[in-house]
Write a protein that holds these residues in place. Structure first.
Motif, PDB file in Angstrom:
ATOM      1  N   GLU A   1      -4.844   2.116   2.453  1.00 43.98           N
ATOM      2  CA  GLU A   1      -4.044   3.104   2.886  1.00 43.98           C
ATOM      3  C   GLU A   1      -4.012   3.499   4.378  1.00 43.98           C
ATOM      4  O   GLU A   1      -2.968   3.607   5.020  1.00 43.98           O
TER       5      GLU A   1
ATOM      6  N   ASN B   1       0.821  -1.176  -0.090  1.00 41.50           N
ATOM      7  CA  ASN B   1       0.098   0.057  -0.052  1.00 41.50           C
ATOM      8  C   ASN B   1       0.895   1.326  -0.076  1.00 41.50           C
ATOM      9  O   ASN B   1       0.538   2.368   0.579  1.00 41.50           O
ATOM     10  N   GLY B   2       2.021   1.055  -0.923  1.00 42.70           N
ATOM     11  CA  GLY B   2       2.738   2.197  -0.839  1.00 42.70           C
ATOM     12  C   GLY B   2       3.823   2.522   0.071  1.00 42.70           C
ATOM     13  O   GLY B   2       4.170   1.828   1.089  1.00 42.70           O
TER      14      GLY B   2
ATOM     15  N   LYS C   1       5.901   4.407   2.976  1.00 41.14           N
ATOM     16  CA  LYS C   1       5.470   4.631   4.519  1.00 41.14           C
ATOM     17  C   LYS C   1       6.588   5.432   5.058  1.00 41.14           C
ATOM     18  O   LYS C   1       7.635   5.357   4.945  1.00 41.14           O
TER      19      LYS C   1
ATOM     20  N   LYS D   1      -4.012  -4.941  -4.937  1.00 42.42           N
ATOM     21  CA  LYS D   1      -4.364  -3.505  -4.421  1.00 42.42           C
ATOM     22  C   LYS D   1      -3.910  -3.575  -2.946  1.00 42.42           C
ATOM     23  O   LYS D   1      -3.380  -2.392  -2.320  1.00 42.42           O
TER      24      LYS D   1
END
Length: 570
Positions: free
Chosen positions: A266, A160-161, A163, A262
């Motif tokens: 987030e 989720n990207g 951090k 996915k």
């Protein structure tokens, strides 16, 4: 003891479904259970008399089946296993040069044997799209001291990207809030913006089955997340199924995902493993030792412990899109009508490739299984056999990351899935090369007519068969054959093991698990008993032949939970 828990009222139902999947259970650890099943398999193995020598077909076999047995050789299996696990294959990594080289080697082997291509555009390759996620810049700073990524800590993959978080650290034991046992691990503590240090449950005093039945870990994790934790750090207490150090080994590696994966929402904070050596540092200014903190965590009177240190944590990833191929070829059937149907043989050829300069050769898992499958194809071709139904040989990619290659083929089959008779799959830990195979287990045998067929073939070879020794481990659902089950195709995974004192095999398996399983140590060993691998290939080859020649296709048993599935199920 029963642990009655209630999820926080603020959490809506759709959030609960998300949270229920948040506990760190990486796919690459899940298949470890097959080793423990093997312990039971070895201990239950029957010392039979009159064992048929490898390469010698019993009188119960037909002329064609005798040809199959005679055509499967130790030399062929050993040669292919050696080639696929050689240093120049660089661990056959998905989306790495070694993986491409291995796929080309298998395709060349298919072509040399005379198989017809069954991939894309007249080739042996079916390209599968992936994305690679590599840890690029991972930092963990405690009061100016930096932990070492891959050794001291690792982020549990969440996809989720990037951090970047910081906050004061607090130890909350198991995060339990349960009136039924008069315990509140969060009592008086505001978790908003805190870096939470915790343990995976259950506590020693709570039965594991009760904990799991009530999904206690998921529910307590919901509470921690909803209270605003900035990050969640897992440390070990010594009783966990997978230690944080083991988690660090896997979680610090690159990840292979489908392009549309996915990941977690987030708002989910980063999860982090901290290893046994670094865990002491977290408590350095807390006024208590790690040992004492772990002891207090087992008491129902536990109260949160402020660690009096601020953690600064950042994770940056490099994401690259690419492809990796399934390799698929076939032998065309000889019957004008039945050749439209096919028996599907499968084995995954991928391993973990190259990680941080180390090569993960994957000899037992699963160069050996791929070589056994190739030996079956070779025996059909060299014997000049003309099966009534067609025979498909599928070497799949990216099994280690989530059965991705087999899932893709099952959803985008290069043969009409409604006419795939049965699937026979090979994926193991090399148990068949511990000695001459005396026992077979077929994962999924209880669900379809494949089970009875395996029993018949094994019995003819004086080999014992046993049911899944540990059905609660759900091994049947954890390898590539299950991708075909989901499409309604009766499927079976074959695993063989020697007889003998279980203490001997237990030590060997545990040693292999510690040093070799999904590690650079998974290489060909000098003491491998290759005749065991030959036996497994023989059983696979004869089973496939019999299903090719049978009047009817394989079917689900009425007692199976899959009985209502039809081929092509969506």
């Amino acid at each position: 003891m029963r642990v009655d828990v209630t999820a926080p009222n603020k959490i809506e139902e759709h959030q609960r479904r998300i949270y229920s999947q948040m506990l760190p259970r990486p796919h690459f650890l899940s298949f470890r259970a097959k080793m423990f099943a093997l312990l039971a398999l070895c201990s239950l193995a029957i010392n039979t008399v009159g064992q048929t020598a490898a390469g010698t077909a019993p009188s119960a076999f037909s002329v064609a089946e005798t040809s199959i047995v005679n055509g499967i050789t130790v030399e062929s299996i050993k040669s292919a296993t050696s080639a696929l696990s050689a240093a120049d294959m660089e661990g056959r990594g998905t989306m790495q040069p070694g993986g491409e080289k291995a796929a080309n080697w298998i395709a060349d082997r298919f072509k040399a044997l005379g198989l017809k291509p069954l991939g894309d555009k007249g080739t042996f390759f079916q390209r599968v799209d992936f994305k690679e996620v590599i840890p690029a810049d991972m930092t963990f700073d405690i009061g100016g001291q930096k932990l070492l990524h891959g050794t001291d800590f690792a982020f549990i993959p969440q996809n989720n990207g990037n951090k970047e978080v910081s906050g004061e650290m607090v130890f909350i034991a198991y995060g339990i809030q349960a009136k039924s046992i008069n315990r509140d691990d969060l009592a008086g503590m505001d978790l908003q913006g805190k870096v939470v240090v915790m343990l995976e449950g259950p506590p020693a005093s709570v039965p594991k089955d009760a904990w799991e039945k009530q999904k206690a870990s998921q529910i307590f994790m919901q509470g921690v997340i909803m209270k605003g934790a900035a990050a969640i750090i897992f440390i070990g207490h010594g009783r966990e199924e997978h230690s944080p150090d083991e988690g660090i080994s896997y979680s610090s590696r690159r990840q292979i995902l489908t392009p549309d994966e996915k990941g977690y929402p987030e708002f989910v904070p980063p999860f982090i493993y901290v290893g046994s050596k670094a865990a002491d540092m977290l408590f350095a200014k807390s006024g208590t030792t790690l040992k004492d903190a772990l002891a207090s965590a087992e008491q129902s009177s536990f109260k949160p412990i402020k660690l009096n240190q601020k953690a600064k944590i950042a994770a940056k990833y490099k994401v690259t899109k690419g492809t990796s191929p399934n390799v698929v070829g076939y032998i065309e059937g000889s019957d004008p009508k039945l050749k439209e149907e096919a028996v599907l043989f499968s084995a995954h050829y991928d391993a973990y490739g190259v990680e941080n300069g180390k090569v993960y050769n994957g000899a037992a898992d699963n160069a050996l299984g791929t070589a056994e499958m190739l030996a079956v194809a070779e025996s059909y071709i060299k014997a000049g056999l003309k099966p009534k139904r067609s025979m498909i040989f599928l070497a799949v990619t990216a099994e280690e990351y989530g059965l991705f290659g087999s899932k893709y083929w099952s959803k985008h089959p290069t043969w009409d899935i409604k006419k795939v008779n049965a699937n026979l799959n090979l994926d193991g830990i090399g148990s068949e090369v511990y000695g001459p195979v005396k026992t077979m287990v077929g994962y999924g045998a209880e669900h379809s007519t494949l089970g009875a067929m395996m029993d018949e073939v094994a019995q003819a070879m004086s080999i014992a068969t046993i049911p899944d020794p540990f059905p609660e481990e759900k091994i049947f659902y954890r390898s590539d054959h299950y991708s075909f089950v989901e499409r309604g195709v009766p499927s079976l995974m074959l695993m063989g093991a020697p007889a003998g004192a279980k203490e001997i095999w237990m030590k060997r398996i545990k040693d292999w698990e510690k040093g070799d399983y999904h590690q650079p140590g998974d290489t060909i060993k000098p003491d491998w008993a290759w005749e065991g691998a030959e036996t497994v290939a023989e059983i696979m080859g004869i089973m496939g032949w019999r299903f090719s020649e049978a009047n009817a296709m394989a079917s689900w048993l009425p007692t199976s939970r899959f009985a209502k599935l039809e081929r092509g199920n969506t």
